[in-house]
Structures are given as structure tokens and as C-alpha cells.
Design a protein around this motif. Sequence first.
Motif, PDB file in Angstrom:
ATOM      1  N   GLU A 135       0.826  -1.206   0.000  1.00  0.00           N
ATOM      2  CA  GLU A 135       0.000   0.000   0.000  1.00  0.00           C
ATOM      3  C   GLU A 135       0.866   1.263   0.000  1.00  0.00           C
ATOM      4  OE1 GLU A 135      -2.755  -0.065   3.180  1.00  0.00           O
ATOM      5  OE2 GLU A 135      -3.705  -1.941   2.567  1.00  0.00           O
ATOM      6  N   GLN A 136       1.929   1.279   0.770  1.00  0.00           N
ATOM      7  CA  GLN A 136       2.801   2.443   0.820  1.00  0.00           C
ATOM      8  C   GLN A 136       3.474   2.689  -0.526  1.00  0.00           C
ATOM      9  OE1 GLN A 136       2.911   4.607   3.276  1.00  0.00           O
ATOM     10  NE2 GLN A 136       1.494   3.346   4.471  1.00  0.00           N
ATOM     11  N   VAL A 137       3.874   1.627  -1.212  1.00  0.00           N
ATOM     12  CA  VAL A 137       4.495   1.782  -2.523  1.00  0.00           C
ATOM     13  C   VAL A 137       3.499   2.355  -3.519  1.00  0.00           C
ATOM     14  CG1 VAL A 137       5.511   0.550  -4.470  1.00  0.00           C
ATOM     15  CG2 VAL A 137       6.196  -0.020  -2.144  1.00  0.00           C
ATOM     16  N   MET A 138       2.249   1.880  -3.459  1.00  0.00           N
ATOM     17  CA  MET A 138       1.224   2.392  -4.366  1.00  0.00           C
ATOM     18  C   MET A 138       1.004   3.891  -4.160  1.00  0.00           C
ATOM     19  SD  MET A 138       0.214   0.056  -6.394  1.00  0.00           S
ATOM     20  CE  MET A 138       0.075  -1.713  -6.614  1.00  0.00           C
ATOM     21  N   LYS A 139       1.003   4.320  -2.916  1.00  0.00           N
ATOM     22  CA  LYS A 139       0.828   5.745  -2.639  1.00  0.00           C
ATOM     23  C   LYS A 139       2.003   6.558  -3.175  1.00  0.00           C
ATOM     24  CE  LYS A 139      -1.965   5.108   1.542  1.00  0.00           C
ATOM     25  NZ  LYS A 139      -2.032   5.327   3.014  1.00  0.00           N
ATOM     26  N   SER A 140       3.204   6.043  -3.019  1.00  0.00           N
ATOM     27  CA  SER A 140       4.383   6.765  -3.488  1.00  0.00           C
ATOM     28  C   SER A 140       4.430   6.866  -5.003  1.00  0.00           C
ATOM     29  CB  SER A 140       5.654   6.072  -2.984  1.00  0.00           C
ATOM     30  OG  SER A 140       5.799   4.789  -3.574  1.00  0.00           O
ATOM     31  N   LEU A 141       3.740   5.987  -5.703  1.00  0.00           N
ATOM     32  CA  LEU A 141       3.732   5.997  -7.171  1.00  0.00           C
ATOM     33  C   LEU A 141       2.659   6.921  -7.732  1.00  0.00           C
ATOM     34  CD1 LEU A 141       4.227   2.193  -7.951  1.00  0.00           C
ATOM     35  CD2 LEU A 141       5.932   4.016  -8.012  1.00  0.00           C
ATOM     36  N   HIS A 142       1.962   7.645  -6.851  1.00  0.00           N
ATOM     37  CA  HIS A 142       0.906   8.565  -7.300  1.00  0.00           C
ATOM     38  C   HIS A 142      -0.141   7.807  -8.111  1.00  0.00           C
ATOM     39  CE1 HIS A 142      -0.810  12.487  -7.769  1.00  0.00           C
ATOM     40  NE2 HIS A 142      -0.754  12.452  -9.088  1.00  0.00           N
ATOM     41  N   THR A 143      -0.578   6.685  -7.546  1.00  0.00           N
ATOM     42  CA  THR A 143      -1.550   5.851  -8.233  1.00  0.00           C
ATOM     43  C   THR A 143      -2.575   5.327  -7.254  1.00  0.00           C
ATOM     44  OG1 THR A 143      -1.789   3.944  -9.715  1.00  0.00           O
ATOM     45  CG2 THR A 143      -0.226   3.729  -7.923  1.00  0.00           C
ATOM     46  N   THR A 144      -3.755   5.011  -7.745  1.00  0.00           N
ATOM     47  CA  THR A 144      -4.829   4.469  -6.917  1.00  0.00           C
ATOM     48  C   THR A 144      -4.890   2.958  -7.091  1.00  0.00           C
ATOM     49  OG1 THR A 144      -6.125   6.499  -7.183  1.00  0.00           O
ATOM     50  CG2 THR A 144      -7.294   4.531  -6.425  1.00  0.00           C
ATOM     51  N   PRO A 145      -4.656   2.175  -6.029  1.00  0.00           N
ATOM     52  CA  PRO A 145      -4.704   0.720  -6.196  1.00  0.00           C
ATOM     53  C   PRO A 145      -6.140   0.208  -6.240  1.00  0.00           C
ATOM     54  CG  PRO A 145      -4.205   1.282  -3.920  1.00  0.00           C
ATOM     55  CD  PRO A 145      -4.271   2.581  -4.671  1.00  0.00           C
ATOM     56  N   ARG A 146      -6.367  -0.765  -7.092  1.00  0.00           N
ATOM     57  CA  ARG A 146      -7.644  -1.479  -7.157  1.00  0.00           C
ATOM     58  C   ARG A 146      -7.336  -2.963  -7.020  1.00  0.00           C
ATOM     59  NH1 ARG A 146     -11.171   1.959  -5.506  1.00  0.00           N
ATOM     60  NH2 ARG A 146     -11.195   3.880  -6.742  1.00  0.00           N
ATOM     61  N   TRP A 147      -7.844  -3.528  -5.930  1.00  0.00           N
ATOM     62  CA  TRP A 147      -7.542  -4.923  -5.623  1.00  0.00           C
ATOM     63  C   TRP A 147      -8.596  -5.828  -6.245  1.00  0.00           C
ATOM     64  CZ3 TRP A 147      -3.002  -3.854  -3.787  1.00  0.00           C
ATOM     65  CH2 TRP A 147      -2.811  -2.769  -2.942  1.00  0.00           C
TER      66      TRP A 147
END
Length: 365
Positions: free
Chosen positions: A143-155
Motif C-alpha cells: 500500500e505504501q508503494v502504491m501511494k508513493s507511485l501517485h496511483t490508486t490501487p484497485r484490488w
Amino acid sequence: MPFRAIHAETRVDHILWEATSDETVDAWRKLGQRQLLRCPTCGGAMRVRAGSVYTKHFAHFHRVDCPADNDTPELRAARMALYLWLRPKVEARGGTATIEDWVPESGLPRPIDVHVRFEDGKPGIAVWLHDRQLGPEKREQLEQVMKSLHTTPRWVFTERMHRPVEKKKDRVNLSTLERDRMEASRFDALGPGEGTLHYLVEGNAKMRTYRGLKLIHAPGTFSGLVREDPLEDVLLTRKGALLHPGELEALKAWETEREALRMEAEARSKREAAERARRWEKLNQKPLSHRASAGLPRVSTFGAQQSPRSAFITSPQQKVGPRPGDEAECSVCGRVRRWVARNGATGEVKCPDCVGKVPPRKRDS
């Protein structure tokens, strides 16, 4: 068994799957023999595998420790299904969808299954497939990596992770990972609780979504509103939300009905308040105005609370004394002050300092 390779000279993506024509496969096979196809994850040389046994894919020339080689066949099949579904929808909005997108030095355990980017500068969408359990530390790191990539994760979960309750279509057993991955959605209002989960089912041909999940048996049995449609019919919003056909209309109808019920309750509350005020006016204000117009003495409201009926009862022995607010001689201390208590029978009054005290003549007796 990656589906994506990059041309070493032109940096063009090559996506190899079952629908790739034989002519294209032959051309890419020659590129691979010249070692012009590179792995987007580790950069190693790749070649084409397109026989009659396995699904068409790329493979490394030499055995290397590449994160892309640790994926299960189920995960790869689900990834390709999502990519083929997402790509035309994203491109119609002017964006790009990249399968197996590796972000170097990000800390991700493997490439992003499908990475969606738009040119408007707003956050992209990273669709991440879960096909196995994941520890709490790795979940938090992801989750932290997804936030740092300026992206919204969809599981999205693969079919192997789906554990529905038999004979109960609205119930599902959830693991710790699934409970942690529940996402709040405005469409949860259509279900009994709060939380949304998506699954690819029936060989990745359909998407099954649970809305408004609610715990009914601890620790992991939940119930919710179930929607299942062919994957090609599922919609994608700009923010990455996955919508089934008719969900938006159902939500608008629910919101309209809720607003109508709210307005009806508000009107009913106003009517009840007006009725209470009318009854209070009838029981209190009207009798007092009638008593004043008749020239009858008012009854003091100090001391014990009196019922409306007691205001009309006058004893023959009552003496009319000074009216409220007037100054009179206190029957206890003898000072002339504004009185606050009066004896209805004798007409004697008491000042604020002498309330509760006995007049001298009664004390002597």
C-alpha cells in the motif's frame, strides 16, 4: 511466463497472447533469436514460446532470478483477462494500459498487473491481483508503494481465493487479506453493511462483486449484495471504480427514495411539533387570558408547581393581597420590598430573604 517484451532498439512493447497472429509470432520469433526482445523487469533477453501445449508467451533465454517468473499460471491468465478488458476502455479516454509494468527500485515484489495512466496529470490506476495470502507487513508495504507511485490501487482477487458459502449466494468466507482489502464505496448503500470486494470467476470470464459486506459470523463469514456479470460488461470510472450494469441507476433510485423519506419524516416532525404547540396553547394560554379578562386574581407560580385546574380554584377565605412585582411589607422582617411569596389565605407576603421563615407571631405562639 511473461506476456510482454520490449524491443531493445525501438523500445516498443510487444504483447503476446492467444489472439496474436501466426505472422506476428514468426516475426517476433526472429527478433528473439537476434536477442532484440528484452524482459521489462530484469532486462534479460527473451524469446517466443508459442507451441501447442502452453499459452503463447515470452520466456527468458537463460534461467535468471526475475520477479516476473514467479507468477502462477492462474495469475497470468487473470492478468491477461484484465488487460484485454481494460485496454479499450482506457484508450477511449485517452489513457494507456500497460500489462506487467515493472517499476524499478519501488520495492514491489513483482510487476503491476495492469497499470493505467492518463495524460491529465491526475493519479493513475494500478490493478493488482491477489492469488495467494499475503502477510500484514507485505500488505502494508504494498500500500505504501502504491501511494508513493501517485496511483490508486484497485484490488481484484482470483477465483482460487473466492470461497462462497454453499446454498447462500449472498454469503462469502473472507480471509484476513480479503477483510483488509475491503474498499468503501458509495454503492455499499445498496447492501447491508460497508465494504466492497471484486473477484474474477468462471475462468476469468465474469466478475463477481460483493457490495455492503456485513459480518454475520465471526471471524470471517460476511453477507452482502452480490452482482455478477460478464467481464466485458463491467464499467470502469475515471477514478478506477468498477461498476456493474444498472448499479448507478439503482443507487440513484435509492437516493431518491431516501430523500423522499427524509422529507416526509421532516414534514411529519413539523406537524407533530405544531400539534403539540396547539395543545399547549389550549391548555395554558387560553385559560389564563380568560381568567385575566374576568378580573380574577392570578395565582402565584412560585413554590410548588400547580396544575392548570388549580388556577381556577379560589377559597372563600382567600384575601386579595399585593400583586406580583409590587412592593409590600414582609410579614417576617417587616421591610418593604418586592415580595416573592404570598399566603393565599391571609394575604401575607415574604421578601426573598425570608422565604421559608415563620412570621414572628406564629413563632411566638
